[in-house]
Scaffold this motif. Structure first.
Motif, PDB file in Angstrom:
ATOM      1  N   GLU A   1       0.655 -12.069   0.257  1.00 42.13           N
ATOM      2  CA  GLU A   1      -0.535 -11.760   1.067  1.00 42.13           C
ATOM      3  C   GLU A   1      -1.374 -13.016   1.273  1.00 42.13           C
ATOM      4  O   GLU A   1      -1.450 -13.866   0.392  1.00 42.13           O
ATOM      5  CB  GLU A   1      -1.410 -10.719   0.354  1.00 42.13           C
TER       6      GLU A   1
ATOM      7  N   PHE B   1      -5.676  -0.570  -5.211  1.00 36.27           N
ATOM      8  CA  PHE B   1      -6.640  -1.245  -4.326  1.00 36.27           C
ATOM      9  C   PHE B   1      -8.025  -0.598  -4.441  1.00 36.27           C
ATOM     10  O   PHE B   1      -9.041  -1.287  -4.461  1.00 36.27           O
ATOM     11  CB  PHE B   1      -6.148  -1.270  -2.874  1.00 36.27           C
TER      12      PHE B   1
ATOM     13  N   TYR C   1       0.800  -1.238   0.000  1.00 37.76           N
ATOM     14  CA  TYR C   1       0.000   0.000   0.000  1.00 37.76           C
ATOM     15  C   TYR C   1       0.831   1.287   0.000  1.00 37.76           C
ATOM     16  O   TYR C   1       0.749   2.082   0.912  1.00 37.76           O
ATOM     17  CB  TYR C   1      -0.959   0.000   1.197  1.00 37.76           C
TER      18      TYR C   1
ATOM     19  N   SER D   1      -5.422 -13.865   2.572  1.00 32.49           N
ATOM     20  CA  SER D   1      -6.702 -13.256   2.909  1.00 32.49           C
ATOM     21  C   SER D   1      -7.579 -14.383   3.463  1.00 32.49           C
ATOM     22  O   SER D   1      -8.062 -15.220   2.706  1.00 32.49           O
ATOM     23  CB  SER D   1      -7.269 -12.660   1.626  1.00 32.49           C
TER      24      SER D   1
ATOM     25  N   ASN E   1      -6.237 -10.351   6.702  1.00 33.73           N
ATOM     26  CA  ASN E   1      -4.857 -10.292   6.210  1.00 33.73           C
ATOM     27  C   ASN E   1      -3.834 -10.629   7.300  1.00 33.73           C
ATOM     28  O   ASN E   1      -2.630 -10.687   7.039  1.00 33.73           O
ATOM     29  CB  ASN E   1      -4.554  -8.927   5.571  1.00 33.73           C
TER      30      ASN E   1
ATOM     31  N   TYR F   1     -14.736  -8.617  -7.481  1.00 35.07           N
ATOM     32  CA  TYR F   1     -14.367  -8.436  -6.066  1.00 35.07           C
ATOM     33  C   TYR F   1     -15.571  -7.844  -5.331  1.00 35.07           C
ATOM     34  O   TYR F   1     -15.741  -6.628  -5.252  1.00 35.07           O
ATOM     35  CB  TYR F   1     -13.136  -7.512  -5.990  1.00 35.07           C
TER      36      TYR F   1
ATOM     37  N   GLY G   1     -14.099  -4.045   6.273  1.00 35.94           N
ATOM     38  CA  GLY G   1     -13.437  -4.492   5.038  1.00 35.94           C
ATOM     39  C   GLY G   1     -12.694  -5.803   5.143  1.00 35.94           C
ATOM     40  O   GLY G   1     -11.947  -6.162   4.246  1.00 35.94           O
ATOM     41  N   SER G   2     -12.844  -6.526   6.261  1.00 34.95           N
ATOM     42  CA  SER G   2     -12.157  -7.808   6.482  1.00 34.95           C
ATOM     43  C   SER G   2     -10.636  -7.676   6.435  1.00 34.95           C
ATOM     44  O   SER G   2      -9.939  -8.618   6.028  1.00 34.95           O
ATOM     45  CB  SER G   2     -12.633  -8.883   5.485  1.00 34.95           C
TER      46      SER G   2
ATOM     47  N   TYR H   1      -9.460 -12.640  -6.739  1.00 32.71           N
ATOM     48  CA  TYR H   1      -8.054 -12.305  -6.457  1.00 32.71           C
ATOM     49  C   TYR H   1      -7.150 -12.477  -7.685  1.00 32.71           C
ATOM     50  O   TYR H   1      -5.933 -12.355  -7.573  1.00 32.71           O
ATOM     51  CB  TYR H   1      -7.548 -13.128  -5.252  1.00 32.71           C
TER      52      TYR H   1
HETATM   53  C1  AVI Z   1      -7.468  -5.148   2.340  1.00 28.01           C
HETATM   54  N1  AVI Z   1      -7.822  -6.550   2.211  1.00 28.01           N
HETATM   55  C2  AVI Z   1      -8.986  -6.894   3.049  1.00 28.01           C
HETATM   56  C3  AVI Z   1      -7.944  -7.040   0.827  1.00 28.01           C
HETATM   57  C4  AVI Z   1      -8.324  -8.547   0.826  1.00 28.01           C
HETATM   58  O1  AVI Z   1      -9.296  -8.879   0.172  1.00 28.01           O
HETATM   59  O2  AVI Z   1      -7.658  -9.318   1.504  1.00 28.01           O
HETATM   60  C5  AVI Z   1      -6.658  -6.839   0.048  1.00 28.01           C
HETATM   61  C6  AVI Z   1      -6.700  -7.419  -1.336  1.00 28.01           C
HETATM   62  N2  AVI Z   1      -5.774  -8.144  -1.869  1.00 28.01           N
HETATM   63  C7  AVI Z   1      -6.109  -8.474  -3.102  1.00 28.01           C
HETATM   64  N3  AVI Z   1      -7.283  -7.989  -3.346  1.00 28.01           N
HETATM   65  C8  AVI Z   1      -7.683  -7.284  -2.272  1.00 28.01           C
END
Ligand code: AVI
Length: 322
Positions: A282, A44, A36, A284, A166, A53, A161-162, A206
């Motif tokens: 990452e 994002f 970020y 999620s 992460n 999404y 936003g969950s 994703y």
């Molecule tokens: C910020 N977070 C909740 C997003 C997620 O869905 O985990 C970050 C993200 N990574 C890829 N798309 C969105």
């Protein structure tokens, strides 16, 4: 002077994390918080508008539809603190509902100064609101916000936003317990959690068709090039999204297309990649609606109410500090 000092520290911390993550035996990794920067945050924002999404729209829908119910459950004067407020767009419904009842303090907490400025601009037209932003990490900012609450005011902390997803599960539980320690009995935490859904829906979300999530992920390497004097060739890495069934998460990785060597001068590091080797950037995590009651209890909260979106499985949970 001070600004240079802060910038140098931020760069140093970034270099230390990059070095630690890319020299880890076994799976290489980079912390997702570094996704970020300004470019990553802008990407994002675009992800949140993608048809694949649904998470952000579900979060907004549940908040909009249930704002008055949430507000009615928070009797008396309230101060609202938000961890990672972003643009503040989805918080408007709640703040408007609170402010119709009485003057309400709002403390957005954001590490990004530009997001904080946008949030303040977005919400300042609400009648009877007073906004005081904190450019801090979550828990430091929450400590400051809690110190500003007036006697008799209940604190409502928003973690939407969950973003909790992460964290890995033990770290997420510990984070909730840390929030609880800053709160007083009777205060509340509104926690957004993305729920389990099909593998196909998650992979679409994703690894979108347009490649925005791919750009969001690859930007991390571009950022290392920009800020740490590295020479990653972005054409030689590709974005991958995979499901980890055991962890109940979607993982993002960057996969090396060939054998290659990368020099990261400010991290004093030369790193080798095998063809197909990945950097894990990452996770999620996804939740079952019922498990939130247990998670809440373990952190010192009682889950008083849960609202679930019907179109995209997502739960907003109102946790009361016990
Ligand atoms: C910020 N977070 C909740 C997003 C997620 O869905 O985990 C970050 C993200 N990574 C890829 N798309 C969105």
């Amino acid at each position: 002077m001070l600004v240079h000092g802060i910038t140098a520290n931020v760069t140093y911390d970034f270099a230390v994390s990059v070095r630690a993550g890319l020299t880890k035996p076994g799976q290489k990794e980079l912390p997702s918080m570094y996704l970020y920067d300004d470019v990553g945050s802008a990407l994002f924002e675009v992800i949140c508008h993608l048809p694949e999404y649904g998470l952000t729209r579900a979060d907004e829908r549940v908040l909009r539809r249930n704002a008055s119910d949430i507000v009615e459950r928070m009797t008396g004067p309230v101060a609202v603190a938000e961890l990672g407020s972003g643009s503040g767009k989805k918080t408007r419904w709640l703040l408007e509902a609170f402010c119709r009842r009485q003057r309400t303090s709002y403390y957005p907490i954001e590490i990004s100064p530009s997001a904080l400025a946008i949030c303040e601009r977005e919400l300042r037209d609400i009648d009877a609101i007073s906004i005081l932003g904190f450019e801090r990490e979550y828990l430091d900012g929450l400590l400051e916000a809690a110190a500003h609450r007036r006697v008799g005011q209940r604190l409502l902390v928003l973690f939407l936003g969950s973003t909790i997803g992460n964290f890995d599960r033990p770290a997420g539980n510990e984070f909730l317990a840390s929030i609880r320690r800053i709160m007083q009995q009777g205060d509340a935490l509104l926690l957004g959690t993305d729920l389990e859904k099909s593998d196909a829906a998650l992979i679409r979300a994703y690894d979108d068709e347009l490649g925005v999530t791919a750009a969001f992920n690859l930007n991390l390497l571009a950022r290392i090039n920009r800020e740490l004097g590295a020479n990653f060739d972005l054409q030689q890495f590709e974005h991958v999204a995979t499901i980890n069934h055991e962890a109940r998460s979607v993982e993002m990785h960057l996969r090396s297309k060939r054998r290659q060597t990368v020099n990261i001068s400010l991290a004093e590091l030369v790193v080798e990649f095998r063809p197909g080797e990945t950097i894990w950037t990452e996770s999620s995590h996804k939740y079952k609606a019922k498990e939130i009651f247990q998670i809440a209890g373990d952190a010192g909260f009682r889950c008083e109410a849960q609202w679930i979106d019907e179109q995209w499985p997502f739960a907003e949970n109102l946790l009361i500090a016990e």
